[in-house]
Write a protein that holds these residues in place. Structure first.
Motif, mmCIF file in Angstrom:
data_model
loop_
_atom_site.group_PDB
_atom_site.id
_atom_site.type_symbol
_atom_site.label_atom_id
_atom_site.label_comp_id
_atom_site.label_asym_id
_atom_site.label_seq_id
_atom_site.Cartn_x
_atom_site.Cartn_y
_atom_site.Cartn_z
ATOM 1 N N MET A 1 0.537 -1.011 0.273
ATOM 2 C CA MET A 1 0.059 0.036 -0.033
ATOM 3 C C MET A 1 0.575 1.382 0.283
ATOM 4 N N GLU A 2 0.475 2.421 -0.596
ATOM 5 C CA GLU A 2 1.172 3.520 -0.078
ATOM 6 C C GLU A 2 0.921 4.514 0.498
ATOM 7 N N GLU A 3 2.533 4.748 0.645
ATOM 8 C CA GLU A 3 2.932 5.080 2.511
ATOM 9 C C GLU A 3 2.110 6.124 2.391
ATOM 10 N N ARG A 4 1.451 6.513 3.656
ATOM 11 C CA ARG A 4 1.005 7.661 3.919
ATOM 12 C C ARG A 4 1.556 8.590 4.736
ATOM 13 N N LEU A 5 1.274 10.061 4.956
ATOM 14 C CA LEU A 5 2.296 11.301 5.673
ATOM 15 C C LEU A 5 1.694 10.682 6.911
ATOM 16 N N ARG A 6 2.695 10.998 7.547
ATOM 17 C CA ARG A 6 2.976 11.089 8.895
ATOM 18 C C ARG A 6 4.523 12.366 9.592
ATOM 19 N N ALA A 7 3.503 13.090 10.108
ATOM 20 C CA ALA A 7 4.021 14.504 10.222
ATOM 21 C C ALA A 7 3.319 15.283 11.306
ATOM 22 N N LEU A 8 4.488 16.260 11.615
ATOM 23 C CA LEU A 8 3.666 17.034 13.071
ATOM 24 C C LEU A 8 4.525 18.405 12.873
ATOM 25 N N LEU A 9 2.985 19.265 13.461
ATOM 26 C CA LEU A 9 3.830 20.667 13.103
ATOM 27 C C LEU A 9 4.224 21.214 14.463
ATOM 28 N N VAL A 10 5.036 21.939 14.796
ATOM 29 C CA VAL A 10 5.827 22.842 16.157
ATOM 30 C C VAL A 10 6.470 23.991 16.040
ATOM 31 N N ALA A 11 5.009 24.688 16.008
ATOM 32 C CA ALA A 11 5.417 26.647 15.651
ATOM 33 C C ALA A 11 4.567 27.104 17.023
ATOM 34 N N PRO A 12 4.952 28.187 17.097
ATOM 35 C CA PRO A 12 4.617 29.581 17.618
ATOM 36 C C PRO A 12 2.622 29.235 18.257
ATOM 37 N N PRO A 13 1.909 29.990 19.164
ATOM 38 C CA PRO A 13 0.330 30.352 18.935
ATOM 39 C C PRO A 13 0.275 31.614 17.927
ATOM 40 N N GLY A 14 -0.366 31.479 17.253
ATOM 41 C CA GLY A 14 -0.493 32.268 16.171
ATOM 42 C C GLY A 14 -0.185 32.425 14.577
ATOM 43 N N ALA A 15 0.870 30.617 14.944
ATOM 44 C CA ALA A 15 1.869 31.017 13.572
ATOM 45 C C ALA A 15 1.254 30.533 12.818
ATOM 46 N N GLY A 16 -1.010 29.978 12.181
ATOM 47 C CA GLY A 16 -1.264 29.240 11.785
ATOM 48 C C GLY A 16 -1.283 28.265 11.196
ATOM 49 N N LYS A 17 -0.476 27.161 12.294
ATOM 50 C CA LYS A 17 -0.915 25.813 12.500
ATOM 51 C C LYS A 17 -2.547 24.975 12.444
ATOM 52 N N GLY A 18 -3.248 25.740 13.167
ATOM 53 C CA GLY A 18 -4.565 25.249 12.912
ATOM 54 C C GLY A 18 -5.287 25.498 11.059
ATOM 55 N N THR A 19 -5.008 26.640 10.138
ATOM 56 C CA THR A 19 -5.615 26.487 9.313
ATOM 57 C C THR A 19 -4.754 25.985 8.496
ATOM 58 N N GLN A 20 -3.425 25.261 8.581
ATOM 59 C CA GLN A 20 -2.280 25.322 7.518
ATOM 60 C C GLN A 20 -2.121 23.344 7.685
ATOM 61 N N ALA A 21 -2.526 23.450 8.747
ATOM 62 C CA ALA A 21 -3.406 21.445 9.099
ATOM 63 C C ALA A 21 -4.673 21.091 8.568
ATOM 64 N N THR A 22 -5.538 22.054 8.297
ATOM 65 C CA THR A 22 -6.863 21.583 8.260
ATOM 66 C C THR A 22 -6.542 21.025 6.053
ATOM 67 N N ALA A 23 -5.958 22.639 5.508
ATOM 68 C CA ALA A 23 -5.283 22.158 4.210
ATOM 69 C C ALA A 23 -4.416 20.702 4.067
ATOM 70 N N ILE A 24 -3.064 20.928 4.861
ATOM 71 C CA ILE A 24 -2.637 19.525 4.542
ATOM 72 C C ILE A 24 -3.355 17.806 4.868
ATOM 73 N N SER A 25 -3.494 18.295 5.850
ATOM 74 C CA SER A 25 -4.854 17.203 5.802
ATOM 75 C C SER A 25 -5.519 16.533 5.113
ATOM 76 N N GLU A 26 -5.925 17.400 4.205
ATOM 77 C CA GLU A 26 -6.810 17.381 2.948
ATOM 78 C C GLU A 26 -6.149 16.750 2.501
ATOM 79 N N GLU A 27 -4.999 17.498 1.670
ATOM 80 C CA GLU A 27 -4.325 17.766 0.658
ATOM 81 C C GLU A 27 -4.142 16.297 1.094
ATOM 82 N N PHE A 28 -2.950 15.542 1.508
ATOM 83 C CA PHE A 28 -2.807 14.481 1.580
ATOM 84 C C PHE A 28 -3.753 12.818 2.395
#
Ligand code: AMP
Length: 197
Positions: free
Chosen positions: A1-28
């Motif tokens: 089976m094709e390998e799926r992404l396993r990743a972590l976001l480590v960034a300060p509050p306000g850096a946009g983690k939540g917004t980016q995480a939504t887009a990235i998780s949908e993409e992958f």
């Protein structure tokens, strides 16, 4: 089976983690696990865990590691079962969390392909967090708590970035740019990391 992404976001509050995480998780096509969202949901639902963590969230302090690990372990294994990958947002936040998580992931043969950090000047973070405070009224978004959360990040979480750099999986993204540009750069870098896996 094709390998799926396993990743972590480590960034300060306000850096946009939540917004980016939504887009990235949908993409992958992998599950987005936000420890902050999970803790807020526990508090809102009035669970025993919620009662244990509420005061830490209100003060902008970190929840004790043992409570964090229990929740993350359960959610990561659910995510691996459901989507074959994961995108963790807001975990790990201490060097101890990173070490424990890395050891467990290696043992299970599912270490993260990448740890992404979003780089944003502190003054921009404060401005963004104050704006968010007005928009969604989070209990930890008043100015004093915002500054405290940034200090907690510098003291407790910044060393996590160096930890992943040492493992050779760190991706640094300039996030003082429009959201769409940050998303595109992050997806390209993660795609490259996954292709190397
Ligand atoms: P966030 O939504 O990521 O800004 O997280 C909100 C709050 O949840 C933090 O200020 C902490 O109180 C708590 N929290 C979230 N993730 C963690 C973690 N990995 N370790 C400890 N506390 C956490």
């Amino acid at each position: 089976m094709e390998e799926r992404l396993r990743a972590l976001l480590v960034a300060p509050p306000g850096a946009g983690k939540g917004t980016q995480a939504t887009a990235i998780s949908e993409e992958f096509g992998v599950e987005h696990i936000s420890t902050g969202d999970l803790f807020r949901a526990e508090v809102a639902a009035g669970t025993p865990l919620g009662a244990q963590v509420a005061s830490y969230l209100d003060r902008g302090d970190l929840v004790p590691d043992d409570l964090v690990h229990r929740l993350v372990r359960e959610k990561v294994s659910e995510a691996m079962g459901a989507t074959g990958g994961y995108l963790l947002d807001g975990f790990p936040r201490t060097l101890a969390q990173a070490q424990v998580a890395h050891a467990a992931a290696v043992e299970q043969g599912v270490p993260a392909h990448a740890a992404v950090t979003f780089e944003v000047p502190r003054a921009v973070l404060v401005e963004r967090l104050l704006e968010r405070a007005q928009a969604d009224g989070r209990t930890d978004d008043d100015e004093k708590t915002i500054l405290h959360r940034l200090d907690v990040y510098d003291r407790e979480t910044e060393p996590v970035v160096a930890f992943y750099e040492g493992l050779g999986v760190l991706i640094g993204i300039d996030a003082d740019r429009p959201v769409g540009e940050v998303t595109a750069s992050t997806i390209a870098a993660l795609r490259a990391a996954l292709d190397r896996a």
